[in-house]
Design a protein around this motif. Structure first.
Motif, PDB file in Angstrom:
ATOM      1  N   SER A  52      30.389  16.487  55.894  1.00  0.00           N
ATOM      2  CA  SER A  52      29.746  17.199  56.995  1.00  0.00           C
ATOM      3  C   SER A  52      28.254  16.899  56.979  1.00  0.00           C
ATOM      4  O   SER A  52      27.669  16.658  55.935  1.00  0.00           O
ATOM      5  N   TYR A  53      27.663  16.947  58.158  1.00  0.00           N
ATOM      6  CA  TYR A  53      26.235  16.666  58.315  1.00  0.00           C
ATOM      7  C   TYR A  53      25.575  17.884  58.957  1.00  0.00           C
ATOM      8  O   TYR A  53      26.016  18.340  60.015  1.00  0.00           O
ATOM      9  N   ALA A  54      24.545  18.387  58.305  1.00  0.00           N
ATOM     10  CA  ALA A  54      23.883  19.606  58.773  1.00  0.00           C
ATOM     11  C   ALA A  54      22.813  19.302  59.818  1.00  0.00           C
ATOM     12  O   ALA A  54      22.209  18.234  59.821  1.00  0.00           O
ATOM     13  N   ASP A  98      31.578  20.792  63.729  1.00  0.00           N
ATOM     14  CA  ASP A  98      32.471  21.584  62.886  1.00  0.00           C
ATOM     15  C   ASP A  98      32.204  23.074  63.073  1.00  0.00           C
ATOM     16  O   ASP A  98      33.129  23.859  63.258  1.00  0.00           O
ATOM     17  N   SER A  99      30.942  23.447  62.991  1.00  0.00           N
ATOM     18  CA  SER A  99      30.559  24.842  63.226  1.00  0.00           C
ATOM     19  C   SER A  99      29.129  24.868  63.742  1.00  0.00           C
ATOM     20  O   SER A  99      28.320  23.984  63.423  1.00  0.00           O
ATOM     21  N   GLU A 114      33.353  27.071  66.458  1.00  0.00           N
ATOM     22  CA  GLU A 114      33.907  26.096  65.519  1.00  0.00           C
ATOM     23  C   GLU A 114      34.707  25.051  66.278  1.00  0.00           C
ATOM     24  O   GLU A 114      35.260  25.325  67.349  1.00  0.00           O
ATOM     25  N   ASN A 115      34.753  23.852  65.704  1.00  0.00           N
ATOM     26  CA  ASN A 115      35.562  22.749  66.214  1.00  0.00           C
ATOM     27  C   ASN A 115      35.297  22.452  67.689  1.00  0.00           C
ATOM     28  O   ASN A 115      36.210  22.467  68.513  1.00  0.00           O
ATOM     29  N   ILE A 116      34.073  22.149  68.019  1.00  0.00           N
ATOM     30  CA  ILE A 116      33.679  21.808  69.379  1.00  0.00           C
ATOM     31  C   ILE A 116      33.791  20.299  69.549  1.00  0.00           C
ATOM     32  O   ILE A 116      33.186  19.537  68.798  1.00  0.00           O
ATOM     33  N   ALA A 117      34.575  19.869  70.526  1.00  0.00           N
ATOM     34  CA  ALA A 117      34.765  18.445  70.817  1.00  0.00           C
ATOM     35  C   ALA A 117      34.232  18.138  72.211  1.00  0.00           C
ATOM     36  O   ALA A 117      33.843  19.045  72.961  1.00  0.00           O
ATOM     37  N   SER A 118      34.253  16.870  72.570  1.00  0.00           N
ATOM     38  CA  SER A 118      33.728  16.450  73.873  1.00  0.00           C
ATOM     39  C   SER A 118      34.483  17.063  75.045  1.00  0.00           C
ATOM     40  O   SER A 118      33.943  17.221  76.127  1.00  0.00           O
ATOM     41  N   SER A 119      35.735  17.441  74.812  1.00  0.00           N
ATOM     42  CA  SER A 119      36.563  17.971  75.898  1.00  0.00           C
ATOM     43  C   SER A 119      36.468  19.488  76.070  1.00  0.00           C
ATOM     44  O   SER A 119      37.097  20.037  76.967  1.00  0.00           O
ATOM     45  N   THR A 146      13.145  32.042  72.256  1.00  0.00           N
ATOM     46  CA  THR A 146      13.380  30.916  71.354  1.00  0.00           C
ATOM     47  C   THR A 146      14.834  30.934  70.910  1.00  0.00           C
ATOM     48  O   THR A 146      15.306  31.918  70.346  1.00  0.00           O
ATOM     49  N   VAL A 147      15.532  29.832  71.197  1.00  0.00           N
ATOM     50  CA  VAL A 147      16.932  29.671  70.826  1.00  0.00           C
ATOM     51  C   VAL A 147      16.995  28.677  69.670  1.00  0.00           C
ATOM     52  O   VAL A 147      16.414  27.587  69.743  1.00  0.00           O
ATOM     53  N   LEU A 148      17.698  29.059  68.607  1.00  0.00           N
ATOM     54  CA  LEU A 148      17.891  28.208  67.432  1.00  0.00           C
ATOM     55  C   LEU A 148      19.370  27.890  67.316  1.00  0.00           C
ATOM     56  O   LEU A 148      20.211  28.789  67.412  1.00  0.00           O
ATOM     57  N   VAL A 149      19.691  26.606  67.139  1.00  0.00           N
ATOM     58  CA  VAL A 149      21.073  26.188  66.898  1.00  0.00           C
ATOM     59  C   VAL A 149      21.128  25.515  65.535  1.00  0.00           C
ATOM     60  O   VAL A 149      20.252  24.719  65.189  1.00  0.00           O
ATOM     61  N   SER A 150      22.133  25.857  64.747  1.00  0.00           N
ATOM     62  CA  SER A 150      22.284  25.245  63.429  1.00  0.00           C
ATOM     63  C   SER A 150      23.761  25.182  63.087  1.00  0.00           C
ATOM     64  O   SER A 150      24.556  26.002  63.553  1.00  0.00           O
ATOM     65  N   GLY A 151      24.110  24.185  62.289  1.00  0.00           N
ATOM     66  CA  GLY A 151      25.507  24.046  61.914  1.00  0.00           C
ATOM     67  C   GLY A 151      25.782  22.714  61.265  1.00  0.00           C
ATOM     68  O   GLY A 151      24.882  22.089  60.688  1.00  0.00           O
TER      69      GLY A 151
END
Length: 175
Positions: A52-54, A98-99, A114-119, A146-151
């Motif tokens: 996984s890549y953070a 992944d998340s 979780e588990n977000i794909a192109s579709s 301010t919106v923060l996204v991490s995963g």
């Protein structure tokens, strides 16, 4: 005396009606689109299939800079967040998130996916109404959000955009 009374009544009416503000209620959307770049920081010797890549990225959106909202700023009486949804774009067919946590500065995590794909279609998480009130309070008092996204993702390098949409009910007064 009758004339003075009539003039006084007319003057009073003009003052009262000229000082009345009308209230307008509008519904609009604040969008905060956070571009994410996931870098590959591992060596080829340590890569594995299950790796996984953070990532972590934030973006601040000002009400004054938003085309949908800048016309309301000067006469803003109240602001409520009615709804929230998220769209993910730029994910390739062999990539997935992944998340992912979506946070608001000053509040914390408001949604996890979780588990977000192109579709995947746009996501509309259930958010407690008290959290929506807090978001509205921040927007009204600070005039920005301010919106923060991490995963984590399943591959890198990877570029995608997390598009957050806040449906707002705005009450303004017009002089």
């Amino acid at each position: 005396m009758k004339r003075i009374f009539s003039l006084s009544l007319i003057l009073y009416s003009l003052i009262v009606f000229s000082s009345c503000n009308t209230t307008e209620v509008s519904t609009t959307t604040l969008s905060v689109k956070v571009p994410v770049e996931v870098a590959d920081t591992t060596s080829t010797a340590t890569k594995s299939e299950a790796m996984s890549y953070a990532f972590s990225q934030s973006l601040t959106e000002s009400l004054e800079e938003d085309e949908n909202l800048k016309e309301f700023i000067d006469n803003l009486k109240s602001l409520r967040v009615e709804d929230f949804y998220v769209k993910f774009s730029g994910i390739q067919s062999n990539q997935s998130i992944d998340s992912i946590d979506i946070s608001i500065e000053g509040i914390g995590v408001i949604a996890t996916f979780e588990n977000i794909a192109s579709s995947n279609p746009p996501q509309q998480p259930e958010i407690n109404s008290s959290i929506l009130v807090l978001i509205g309070n921040i927007l009204k008092s600070e005039q920005e959000l301010t919106v923060l996204v991490s995963g984590t993702t399943n591959s890198a390098p990877m570029n995608f955009v997390v598009e957050t949409y806040f449906v707002l009910k705005i009450e303004t007064s017009s002089p």
